[in-house]
Design an enzyme around this catalytic site. Structure first.
Site, PDB file in Angstrom:
ATOM      1  N   THR A 208       0.896  -1.149   0.000  1.00 13.96           N
ATOM      2  CA  THR A 208       0.000   0.000   0.000  1.00 13.96           C
ATOM      3  C   THR A 208       0.934   1.198   0.000  1.00 13.96           C
ATOM      4  OG1 THR A 208      -0.084   0.133   2.413  1.00 13.96           O
ATOM      5  CG2 THR A 208      -1.794  -1.197   1.348  1.00 13.96           C
TER       6      THR A 208
ATOM      7  N   SER B 224      16.592  -0.283 -26.943  1.00 15.92           N
ATOM      8  CA  SER B 224      16.891   1.141 -27.088  1.00 15.92           C
ATOM      9  C   SER B 224      17.835   1.309 -28.263  1.00 15.92           C
ATOM     10  CB  SER B 224      17.553   1.637 -25.809  1.00 15.92           C
ATOM     11  OG  SER B 224      18.353   2.768 -26.086  1.00 15.92           O
TER      12      SER B 224
ATOM     13  N   LYS C 121      19.105  -2.369 -22.927  1.00 11.95           N
ATOM     14  CA  LYS C 121      17.733  -2.057 -22.557  1.00 11.95           C
ATOM     15  C   LYS C 121      16.713  -3.056 -23.091  1.00 11.95           C
ATOM     16  CE  LYS C 121      16.227   1.035 -20.708  1.00 11.95           C
ATOM     17  NZ  LYS C 121      16.078   2.411 -20.329  1.00 11.95           N
TER      18      LYS C 121
ATOM     19  N   ASN D 153      12.729  -2.571 -22.802  1.00 13.27           N
ATOM     20  CA  ASN D 153      11.686  -1.700 -22.264  1.00 13.27           C
ATOM     21  C   ASN D 153      10.291  -2.297 -22.456  1.00 13.27           C
ATOM     22  OD1 ASN D 153      13.730   0.207 -21.741  1.00 13.27           O
ATOM     23  ND2 ASN D 153      13.523   1.056 -23.805  1.00 13.27           N
TER      24      ASN D 153
END
Ligand code: ARG
Length: 471
Positions: free
Chosen positions: A154, A276, A282, A284
């Protein structure tokens, strides 16, 4: 010549014509438009306005126009303002002057909303199936990973341990409500405006009830002025789409965070990731980022249409033409997005070990307080006591479970040697076995109920255009 050209002496201004044309986007409603016209030709014949022979000529011609659209061979001509004028123009070229009888007693005002409703009801069926497939993927994944325990958050701070499946199933129920809402929107979409004319009704004594049956509408509109202006169903559809979109966005957001290196709880399959152009390492989660990003446009369509509708005078106004692009874009977006979401879930790698490694002892603080409650310490007090234990562990630089019994007892005498049994994440999860909780047996029961709902989505034999029979 324009459909409405009789009282005009000059051609409209070229820019104004371009400004008013909707053919480039409403042509996608051609099948609905032709379906409506075929039914209307039947109603005209039934009312004795045209002969059976003329009706058959109209229907044959309309079917030919449809075939041209189906084959992508329909040619749009400069005077074709919208799909309604384009179909009628071509019908005239194909069957001659009798084509001019089709529009008797009808207006594009009742026609366009009939078309949009028919179009939308068909698309709702497609969207419903795509949503069901996503729910199916969620249930299957949840069932396959019932063993995985992860930190529940939370405020994005560790809160209590959760089954990964329990987290995932939380989205099933959001999407289930989207299913229910769609049924509700479909019910109000399935009301036929045809026979309302421009605004005052139809003077030819056509039988609207049988026209509605023919088109698969379970109901006809009650008031012609309302019928030509009512776009509530479009607003409701866009509101439905916007909320569904927000659910997709939140699902995407959780997965984006959890697929980061720092979390590593899940791995999004390569098929739904991109690299990337600069950084070779990378990977993504673009598909998920777009799933989040599409929220802007869909929520925008809803507020856009509401703004268009605000303050319109009664009955039809050309402003209403602005309804369609919003609908089309929402439909197109969700038709791509839902299957992608389903596949991302289906192919998601779930890393149980990383989830387990992220569980911090302190996440069991509530369980420790509950432990004292079982020793008859009031919860308000036990909450405080555990807070002190946490502070003490921090002072000593040890995890909560390594605090000695003497330390615990110095904080509160109700602590006994069995306190160390609390430090078991599985036990914590298993304790929450009330309906709707994260215990494996509760989640299993939840999954079973979800599967019942999925079965109910597969009701066959829907009457064409009638969504009201499905759940
Ligand atoms: N293209 C118009 C629309 O989308 C059709 C209705 C036009 N009616 C009119 N009276 N100009 O709303």
């Amino acid at each position: 010549m324009k459909l409405w050209g009789g009282r005009f002496t000059a051609e409209p201004d070229e820019l104004t014509r371009q400004f008013g044309d909707s053919i480039h986007f409403d042509r996608r409603m051609y099948a609905a438009d032709i379906r409506g016209s075929i039914a209307y030709a039947g109603a005209l014949a039934q009312a004795g306005i045209i002969t059976a022979e003329e009706r058959d000529q109209l229907i044959a011609g309309l079917e030919q126009v449809r075939a041209e659209f189906d084959a992508d061979a329909f040619q749009i001509k400069p005077g074709d303002e919208d799909i309604h004028t384009a179909v009628e123009r071509r019908l005239g070229e194909l069957i001659g002057p009798v084509a001019g009888k089709l529009h008797t007693g009808r207006s594009r005002n009742d026609q366009v909303s009939t078309d949009l409703r028919l179009y939308l009801l068909d698309e709702m069926t497609v969207l419903r199936e795509a949503l069901t497939a996503l729910q199916q993927a969620i249930v299957d994944k949840a069932e396959a990973h019932l063993e995985a325990i992860m930190p529940g958050y939370t405020h994005l701070q560790q809160a209590q341990p959760l089954l990964f499946s329990h987290w995932l199933m939380s989205f099933f129920w959001k999407f289930q409500r989207d299913q229910e809402r769609l049924t509700d929107v479909a019910r109000r979409t399935a009301v036929m405006p045809l026979g309302s004319g421009a605004l005052a009704g139809n003077p030819l004594d056509i039988d609207r009830e049988s026209l509605a049956v023919e088109l698969g509408f379970p109901a006809v509109s009650e008031n012609s002025v309302d019928a030509v202006s009512d776009r509530d169903y479009v607003v409701e559809f866009l509101a439905w789409a916007a909320l569904l979109q927000i659910h997709l966005s939140c699902l995407a957001e959780d997965l984006i965070i959890w697929s980061s290196q720092e979390f590593g709880f899940v791995r999004v399959d390569e098929a739904y990731s991109t690299g990337s152009s600069l950084m070779p390492q990378k990977r993504n989660p673009d598909s998920l980022e777009l799933m989040r990003g599409k929220s802007g446009r869909i929520v925008g369509h809803l507020t856009g249409l509401l703004t268009t509708l605000k303050g319109l005078p009664s009955s039809y106004n050309k402003d209403l033409q602005e309804d369609k692009e919003a609908v089309f874009d929402a439909v197109d977006t969700l038709k791509l997005e839902l299957p992608i979401a389903a596949e991302v879930i289906r192919t998601l790698t779930v890393n149980h070990a990383r989830m387990a490694a992220a569980l911090d002892d302190a996440i069991l603080a509530t369980d420790l307080a509950d432990y004292l409650v079982h020793k008859e310490v009031p919860f308000r007090e036990s909450h405080h006591v555990v807070g002190r234990a946490i502070r003490r562990a921090e002072e000593l630089g040890v995890p909560l479970k390594s605090l000695s019994l003497a330390e615990y007892q110095a904080i509160h005498p109700a602590f006994t040697a069995d306190v160390y049994e609390v430090f078991d994440f599985r036990r914590s999860v298993e304790a929450r076995d009330t309906e709707g909780g994260t215990a494996p047996q509760a989640v299993r029961a939840q999954i079973e109920r979800a599967r019942e709902h999925l079965k109910a989505h597969q009701i066959p034999g829907r009457r064409k255009g009638d969504e009201s029979a499905t759940t």
